[in-house]
Design an enzyme around this catalytic site. Sequence first.
Site, PDB file in Angstrom:
ATOM      1  N   SER A  94      -3.362  -8.097  11.069  1.00  0.00           N
ATOM      2  CA  SER A  94      -2.978  -8.059   9.654  1.00  0.00           C
ATOM      3  C   SER A  94      -1.479  -8.135   9.421  1.00  0.00           C
ATOM      4  O   SER A  94      -1.046  -8.466   8.322  1.00  0.00           O
ATOM      5  CB  SER A  94      -3.526  -6.797   9.001  1.00  0.00           C
ATOM      6  OG  SER A  94      -3.089  -5.639   9.690  1.00  0.00           O
ATOM      7  N   ASP A 110       1.522  -0.075   2.241  1.00  0.00           N
ATOM      8  CA  ASP A 110       0.267   0.665   2.099  1.00  0.00           C
ATOM      9  C   ASP A 110       0.137   1.642   3.270  1.00  0.00           C
ATOM     10  O   ASP A 110       1.127   1.918   3.958  1.00  0.00           O
ATOM     11  CB  ASP A 110      -0.928  -0.285   1.996  1.00  0.00           C
ATOM     12  CG  ASP A 110      -1.106  -1.169   3.226  1.00  0.00           C
ATOM     13  OD1 ASP A 110      -0.535  -0.847   4.288  1.00  0.00           O
ATOM     14  OD2 ASP A 110      -1.821  -2.178   3.151  1.00  0.00           O
ATOM     15  N   HIS A 127       0.743  -0.873   6.574  1.00  0.00           N
ATOM     16  CA  HIS A 127       1.591  -2.052   6.698  1.00  0.00           C
ATOM     17  C   HIS A 127       2.971  -1.907   6.070  1.00  0.00           C
ATOM     18  O   HIS A 127       3.107  -1.313   5.001  1.00  0.00           O
ATOM     19  CB  HIS A 127       0.882  -3.251   6.059  1.00  0.00           C
ATOM     20  CG  HIS A 127      -0.483  -3.495   6.609  1.00  0.00           C
ATOM     21  ND1 HIS A 127      -1.623  -3.040   5.985  1.00  0.00           N
ATOM     22  CD2 HIS A 127      -0.884  -4.109   7.747  1.00  0.00           C
ATOM     23  CE1 HIS A 127      -2.677  -3.380   6.706  1.00  0.00           C
ATOM     24  NE2 HIS A 127      -2.260  -4.019   7.779  1.00  0.00           N
TER      25      HIS A 127
END
Length: 365
Positions: free
Chosen positions: A39, A332, A335
Site C-alpha cells: 500500500s 491514517d 500510512h
Amino acid sequence: MGSQKPSSFSSLFFLIFSIYLFRVSNSALVPAIYVFGDSLVDVGNNNHLKLSLAKANFPHNGLDFPTKKPTGRFSNGKNAADYVAEKVGLPTSPPYLSLISKFRKVTNTTPFKTGVSFASGGAGIFNETNKLFKQSVAMDQQIEFYSLVYKTLVGELGSPGAAEHLSKSLFTVVIGSNDIFGYHESSDLRNKYSPQQYVDSMASTLKSQLKRLYGYGARKYVVGGIGPVGCAPSQRKRSKGGECDEEVNNWAAIYNIALKSMLQTLKMELKDISYSYFDVYQVMSNFLRSPSSFGFTEIKSACCGLGNLKADVPCLPIATFCPNRNNHLFWDLYHPTQQAHYMFANYIFDGPFTYPLNVNQLIAL
C-alpha cells in the site's frame, strides 16, 4: 458511416497518446519504472479487487491529489512512486489491473513501455500474508502479471530490444511491512518461528523473487527497507502513553539487516545488476526524534480517522481529518502523509540514506 466515427476517434486518440508517450520516454532519464509492493506505493490496483478489505478509493483519501478525488492511493495525495516518476520525467506507472478487462484480457499495452505498477495494498512477500486483508496481489502474483508485460515487450521490441529497454529501466520494490504485521498478529507464526528465522525467510523468499525479475530483464533495482512500523498510530494506540511498540520495531530492524545482506549477496551472484537500498527506517527515525527539523508537529496521531490517536477507526468517509496535512507524519493509522512521501522520494533520488547508490547515480550507470 456513423458507426465508424468512434473507431476513427479511438484510433486518433491512441495515436496522439502514443506520440505523447514516445516524446515523454525520449526526454525521460529512464525508459520505464516497474513498481512492485504494498500500500505504500499502490496507485490503484486494489480498486479492481472486489473482495479486498485494503482499499482507499473513497474520501477523504486523495484530498490533496491534483484532482482532489480518491484514487486508490493510501494517502491524502501522492505517494513516493508518483514523486520518483516525476523526478525521472515519466508519468506515474498506472495500475496493471486498470489495463485489463474483468476477464483478465489486456485492453491497453501502450503504458507497458513507460512502466506499470503491480503494487497492491495488503500485499506481502509471503502469499499467506495476503489473508490479512482477504484479497490483495501478493508479490509472487505481481511477478506473474509482470511476466505477461515482459512477453508483450519481447513481442513488440524483439528480445534484444526488450533486454536493452529493461536493462535501463527501474524496478522498484517496496514490500515487507505486512509480513511483519502478520507475524505480530499470529501466535501460530511466533510459536513456529523465532523472529530471526522469520525475517531470514522473508529475505530469502524476496531474493528468489528478485531473481525471477532478473530472468525477465530487471537489472536496476530500487528496494525499500521497512520503517519503524511499531510507531504507526495503529501500534501506538495499544499503549497507555501512545508509545511505539519497540518489539515490532526490532523485528523490522532485524529484517532490514537481513535484507541488506541479501542484496549484497545477490549482487555478487548476478554481476550485471545494480541496486539502490533506501533506509526508510533511519529516515523515519529521524522524523520521530526531531520532527520540527523536518516541519512536522504531530508524529503520533493520524491525520484522518477517529478515536484514540485517530487510529480506532480508519480513514473512512465518516472520519474527521486534520486541516494541515503537511505537519502530520501519518495520514491514517498505517500510512505516511503526502509530505512524508515527498521527502522519501527526495532521499531515494539524491540521498543520503540510499545505498550503495542513490537513484540518480543508479540511472547514470
